[in-house]
Design an enzyme around this catalytic site. Structure first.
Site, mmCIF file in Angstrom:
data_model
loop_
_atom_site.group_PDB
_atom_site.id
_atom_site.type_symbol
_atom_site.label_atom_id
_atom_site.label_comp_id
_atom_site.label_asym_id
_atom_site.label_seq_id
_atom_site.Cartn_x
_atom_site.Cartn_y
_atom_site.Cartn_z
ATOM 1 N N LYS A 80 0.844 -1.209 0.000
ATOM 2 C CA LYS A 80 0.000 0.000 0.000
ATOM 3 C C LYS A 80 0.876 1.254 0.000
ATOM 4 C CE LYS A 80 -0.395 -0.303 5.051
ATOM 5 N NZ LYS A 80 -1.263 -0.793 6.156
ATOM 6 N N TYR A 94 14.837 30.782 9.266
ATOM 7 C CA TYR A 94 13.571 31.479 9.530
ATOM 8 C C TYR A 94 13.355 31.669 11.028
ATOM 9 C CZ TYR A 94 11.682 31.014 4.789
ATOM 10 O OH TYR A 94 11.445 31.123 3.449
HETATM 11 C C1 LIG Z 1 -0.521 -1.708 6.880
HETATM 12 C C2 LIG Z 1 -1.084 -2.995 7.317
HETATM 13 C C3 LIG Z 1 -0.271 -4.128 7.468
HETATM 14 C C4 LIG Z 1 1.225 -4.058 7.395
HETATM 15 O O1 LIG Z 1 1.681 -3.606 8.665
HETATM 16 P P1 LIG Z 1 3.218 -3.461 9.009
HETATM 17 O O2 LIG Z 1 3.224 -3.043 10.433
HETATM 18 O O3 LIG Z 1 3.767 -2.422 8.102
HETATM 19 O O4 LIG Z 1 3.858 -4.786 8.794
HETATM 20 C C5 LIG Z 1 -0.877 -5.339 7.737
HETATM 21 N N1 LIG Z 1 -2.225 -5.435 7.863
HETATM 22 C C6 LIG Z 1 -3.026 -4.366 7.761
HETATM 23 C C7 LIG Z 1 -4.485 -4.532 7.946
HETATM 24 C C8 LIG Z 1 -2.490 -3.111 7.517
HETATM 25 O O5 LIG Z 1 -3.296 -2.042 7.441
#
Ligand SMILES: *Cc1c(COP(=O)(O)O)cnc(C)c1O
Length: 372
Positions: A35, A254
């Site tokens: 993702k 800044y």
């Molecule tokens: C993002 C996500 C993962 C992966 O989690 P990590 O901590 O990055 O390994 C797994 N399951 C779900 C439902 C997620 O949203």
């Protein structure tokens, strides 16, 4: 030459991390969570690397992410959509060929209705809530689903899953509580493969069901607090754009939030918060030059950062000299800790402005998402 910094992505290290996770959770299998464009590293390249290493299941969060990635996948690799089915998205999901994670009774009903209308049985993943109160069916909906078995006749349940709230804190009692709830719920769905763990869950001292959904550990982030067994996947290197020597009392950046207390050398590097380098690292974060820690002084600007390099031998200080932002001396997790955040946020904010170098250099598909 034209970018502010170079982001090096080591796909061999990614594959090594995949293999380490496979050994860690065996006999469970490891699915890749790609993702957010593969946590910022390029979903197509990450997916290809994982598939080459033997990975057979991929997850994205959004249907749009599935649509973008699908053309780069071999046809036999299922791509699951974690955030499930928005009302009205059912036909599109089917057309894309993605497998929805069905997070509520409503989503099951709509997916089953489409299947019935098409005279088909459609693949789906069922997510149940075991205590995080985010995605997934609560207990009463699970009861209702099982009381209406006609619904499931239209769905080929490929997986039943849930998600851990505290997997990065192995000692938290919520981990065992969620696992035992998951056992109890999944016993009502015999023969459906089960997936509970993420990266942190993969390192909990118990079995890992059938599939582990790994994200951050693949990308080199620490799966839980404590020592990090994963290989670093990214390095971020900038170069000095300008050097100056200023007398004691001079203000920097800044708001003039920093004043040097002695004659100091200040180096400016062309990386700022528009590159995803958190603004909160002003007067707080650091970089490394020739292995020497150089503190950020003054605020982080949109396109630049000022470093106090007074302690660095002059031979390492010249326009164009290398500056390590993430690398052997400063890990991704260390940057995240300095910024009061987690490695996930640093990774997913890494700018499209960086020049991206892929290791090994050959055999990577063009990174379409970074072409802009
Ligand atoms: C993002 C996500 C993962 C992966 O989690 P990590 O901590 O990055 O390994 C797994 N399951 C779900 C439902 C997620 O949203």
């Amino acid at each position: 030459m034209t970018a502010g910094a170079v982001l090096t992505i080591d796909f061999e290290a990614l594959a090594a991390n995949y293999r380490l996770l496979c050994r860690q959770v065996a006999p469970a299998r490891v699915a890749g969570v790609v993702k957010a464009d593969g946590y910022g590293l390029g979903a197509a390249n990450v997916a290809r690397t994982l598939i080459d290493a033997g990975c057979r299941h991929l997850f994205v969060a959004l249907l749009g992410e599935a649509e973008a990635l699908m053309p780069d996948l071999p046809g036999d690799i299922p791509l699951y959509v974690l955030n499930g089915l928005m009302p009205g998205a059912e036909a599109q999901c089917l057309a894309i060929g993605a497998i929805p994670v069905l997070n509520s009774l409503d989503q099951v009903e709509r997916w089953a209705a489409l299947a019935a209308a098409r005279g088909r049985v459609l693949p789906g993943v069922l997510q149940v809530d075991t205590g995080m109160s985010r995605m997934g069916m609560p207990a009463d909906e699970i009861d209702a689903l099982l009381a209406a078995p006609g619904l499931l006749e239209h769905i080929d349940l490929r997986l039943i899953m849930s998600h851990l709230a505290c997997a990065d804190e192995p000692a938290d009692a919520a981990n065992a509580a969620q696992a035992s709830r998951f056992e109890a719920i999944t016993a009502r769905f015999p023969h459906v493969p089960r997936a509970l763990d993420n990266s942190g869950g993969a390192f909990l001292a118990r079995g890992h069901f059938d599939i582990v959904r790994a994200g951050i550990a693949l990308y080199g982030g620490a799966p839980s607090d404590g020592a990090n067994p994963m290989q670093a996947v990214i390095a971020l290197d900038a170069r000095i754009a300008q050097l100056r020597t200023v007398p004691a009392g001079t203000g920097v950046g800044y708001g003039l939030t920093h004043h040097v207390t002695r004659e100091s050398r200040i180096a400016t590097i062309p990386v700022g918060y528009a590159d995803g380098w958190p603004r909160c690292l002003g007067n707080r974060g650091s970089a490394f030059i020739a292995g020497i820690r150089v503190p950020v002084v003054g605020r982080v600007s949109m396109d630049s950062i000022t470093l106090d390099v007074t302690e660095v031998p002059l031979e390492h200080l010249y326009p164009g000299a290398p500056v390590e932002l993430i690398g052997p001396h400063q890990t991704l997790d260390a940057v995240a800790a300095d910024a009061g955040t987690i490695s996930y946020e640093i990774l997913t904010q890494l700018s499209r402005r960086y020049e991206r170098v892929h290791l090994p250099a050959q055999a990577r598909v063009p990174d379409r998402s970074s072409a802009a």
